[in-house]
Design an enzyme around this catalytic site. Structure first.
Site, short mmCIF file in Angstrom:
data_model
loop_
_atom_site.label_atom_id
_atom_site.label_comp_id
_atom_site.label_asym_id
_atom_site.label_seq_id
_atom_site.Cartn_x
_atom_site.Cartn_y
_atom_site.Cartn_z
N SER A 1 -25.86 -8.84 3.17
CA SER A 1 -26.40 -8.04 2.07
C SER A 1 -25.28 -7.31 1.35
O SER A 1 -24.39 -6.74 1.98
CB SER A 1 -27.40 -7.02 2.61
N ASP B 1 -8.48 -5.98 -5.55
CA ASP B 1 -9.50 -4.92 -5.49
C ASP B 1 -9.84 -4.36 -6.87
O ASP B 1 -9.07 -3.56 -7.42
CB ASP B 1 -8.99 -3.75 -4.63
N THR C 1 0.82 -1.20 0.00
CA THR C 1 0.00 0.00 0.00
C THR C 1 0.86 1.26 0.00
O THR C 1 0.51 2.25 -0.63
CB THR C 1 -0.91 0.01 1.24
N TYR D 1 -24.44 -32.12 3.56
CA TYR D 1 -25.04 -32.89 2.46
C TYR D 1 -25.55 -32.04 1.31
O TYR D 1 -25.67 -32.52 0.20
CB TYR D 1 -26.15 -33.83 2.99
#
Ligand SMILES: *Cc1c(COP(=O)(O)O)cnc(C)c1O
Length: 615
Positions: free
Chosen positions: A438, A387, A296, A418
């Site tokens: 979500s 990203d 970064t 299963y």
């Protein structure tokens, strides 16, 4: 395929030059969307009538919305950072692809929720498709790999470590729940089973109807065992999300071991090997080792190929661990190495045909063999973070998590064993295979349409990213070739931290003759402040830079050498322990034209000199 001359057709442009197409499509999209609403049971009468719309209250409410939206627009204009401008030379943020923005806005209207197929029959499919595409770009086999979007690299890193954590505890859980599968292995051997072996054992436990029990006996059911689950090794250049991940997953920050980086800010393999030696001698398991592809702060690419070799060698000596690449930043740069058929090119071939991909004349010598080999070795990683909202030129939020072997989802899924097989083929409930709940279908649509237009190889993203690497290399060379800046009879020297592996240039200024590190730090702090008037004063800044501090507590003694190159004595580093540097991510697509760079550089140079003369 992007025609070399057409890069500019993919972006709105710093002056909104391509606005007419953008607006046209926005209008088309709204009309089309409204038709969609009307077409759903056309026999239903309208609910809101023209009469309603005429009432005083109704009109006041509309007026109120308009007024507030205008206020919001004003607020955004005076407070937002103009990423789109080539004057922005700061963080890893830039202009986004026009198609991705439009795709996002279109899908936003439909507001699908990718947590479950029921809530997003269309966009879940798009998400899984881009997951396969990204896995393919990393060299994984799309049919056996696993990939999906996340809100960003942070969450993808959490997911990688979550999987690694759960996997580490499976063999000992098998000992309790399915001892027949692991008989004959010692406890130390069980701590050190390679990833594929553990996944095979899980398959066998599932076939024997024991997987649910095994998972219950593992860290998932039992929590972290008293003796812990071993150490996680990261380079000093790691993103801070790894520290958060240790906390969040209950592994404990004290079990994060930071391995020194070398002067090129890439992982020091000897130091890593020594650490492994010590851990093995103390019979302390290694849960995972993380390499960074595009750190970064420096954009440095760790020698991942060497890490793969090292793991193979250590596996022969009975020590094994999960391998993750944090390529949140550098992941899309793998496209520069792939030809139109997706083949990883030979190094010589790349350098020979470099020109057609990189019209801006990336200097010969890029990629360095070490960087090339690191990218070549990507398919050996157990998991990878990448990203789309960084070098994918896609709006937020779009990160991605990829794993080589899709069976890993069994380590975190909340499905009974299963139903696993059927669910794996078409996940009806994505939310039970991943960290998040979500999530926006719009993000998947944005990535999908971007990948449609800009292929994940050197004819597409490779060209885009290649040109930004070219820009960064030119920026770097310009600083190296003319390091002296003059202002008010004083001379200032600029030095770069490293030769960039990708497109981040880190540099600092010092007044010639100054030997006080605090004075130098203050100078750079003031240049930064002058160049980056945050909130409200952006128009006063000629260029916008970002900064960072290389501190002893993060980087140990590594930055001492950079400081000494300015002629500042070693004792100063020992006394101050931090050096303030400028950091420029050259991700703008707008330095493409060969003629523009020289003029651009002259502007930058005189702007810095003006700044220096005003301090
Ligand atoms: C940006 C970055 C992250 C974090 O990603 P977000 O999308 O900001 O959550 C993690 N690792 C590296 C190397 C990064 O550059």
């Amino acid at each position: 395929m992007i025609d070399p001359n057409d890069v500019y057709a993919y972006f709105l442009g710093p002056k909104a030059e391509n606005y007419s197409v953008f607006k046209e499509m926005l209008g088309y999209m709204m009309d089309d969307y409204a038709e969609w609403r009307r077409g759903f049971h056309p026999e239903d009468p309208p609910v809101i009538t023209a009469q309603d719309q005429q009432t005083k209250e109704f009109r006041a409410a509309m007026q109120d919305m308009r007024r507030n939206l205008v206020e919001l627009a004003g607020l955004l204009q005076v407070t937002s950072v103009p990423w789109f401008s080539p004057r922005y030379l700061g963080h890893m943020t830039t202009e986004t692809l026009m198609a991705a923005n439009l795709g996002y806005m279109l899908a936003l209207l439909y507001n699908q929720n990718n947590v479950a197929y029921e809530g997003s029959p269309g966009t879940t499919g798009l998400e899984l498709e881009v997951g396969r595409q990204l896995a393919g770009m990393m060299g994984y086999s799309p049919d056996t790999a696993w990939g999906h979007l996340t809100s960003g690299g942070t969450v993808a890193n959490y997911e990688g470590l979550w999987l690694a954590r759960n996997l580490k505890s499976i063999p000992l859980a098998l000992r309790h729940a399915a001892p027949q599968l692991v008989s004959g292995w010692t406890e130390w051997e069980l701590w050190n089973l390679p990833t594929e072996v553990v996944l095979d054992l899980m398959d066998r436990a599932r076939e024997a109807g024991l997987l649910d029990e095994v998972r219950q006996c593992s860290v998932r059911g039992q929590g972290i065992p008293a003796g812990g689950l071993g150490k996680v090794l990261v380079p000093q250049s790691k993103h801070y999300s790894w520290v958060k991940a240790m906390d969040l997953l209950g592994l404990g920050q004290q079990n994060l071991v930071q391995i020194p980086v070398r002067q090129n800010y890439r992982l020091d393999m000897d130091a890593l090997d020594q650490t492994l030696e010590q851990l093995e001698a103390g019979r302390i398991p290694v849960l995972a080792v993380v390499a960074v592809a595009g750190s970064t702060e420096e954009g440095a690419v760790d020698p991942f190929h060497k890490l793969v070799e090292l793991r193979t060698a250590w596996q022969k000596r009975g020590l094994s661990f999960w391998l993750h690449i944090d390529a949140a930043y550098g992941g899309y740069a793998r496209s520069t190495f792939l030809d139109a058929e997706g083949r990883f090119m030979e190094l010589e071939e790349m350098q020979e045909t470099g020109q057609d991909m990189l019209p801006q004349a990336v200097p010969s010598g890029w990629p360095e063999p070490e960087v090339y080999r690191a990218y070549q070795a990507f398919p050996s990683a157990d998991s990878i973070t990448v990203d789309p909202h960084k070098l994918g030129y896609i709006p937020y939020p779009a990160g991605a998590f990829l794993a080589r072997d899709r069976r890993v989802v069994q380590l975190i899924s909340y499905f009974a064993a299963y139903v696993f097989k059927q669910a794996q083929e078409s996940p009806q409930l994505l939310g039970s295979y991943i960290l998040e709940g979500s999530k926006p279908g719009a993000a998947a649509a944005a990535v999908w349409i971007a990948h449609r237009l800009v292929p994940l190889n050197r004819t597409g993203y490779g060209r885009l990213i290649g040109s930004s690497i070219g820009g960064a290399q030119q920026f770097y060379r310009s600083l190296v070739e003319r390091p002296i800046f003059a202002a008010n009879d004083r001379q200032y020297e600029s030095l770069t931290l490293t030769k960039p592996d990708l497109n981040i240039v880190v540099y600092a200024f010092n007044e010639r003759g100054n030997t006080n590190l605090e004075t130098m730090n203050r100078l750079n702090q003031r240049i930064y402040e002058h160049c980056f008037q945050s909130s409200g004063h952006l128009y006063r800044s000629e260029f916008l830079l970002s900064k960072t501090s290389l501190e002893e507590k993060e980087y140990g003694q590594t930055p001492a050498v950079f400081v000494s190159r300015f002629g500042i004595p070693r004792q100063e580093w020992e006394r101050v322990g931090t050096v303030f540097v400028m950091r420029s991510c050259l991700v703008t697509p707008f330095l493409e034209r060969e003629t523009t760079f020289d003029a651009y550089w002259e502007d930058f140079r005189s702007s810095i000199e003006r700044t220096l003369s005003q301090l």
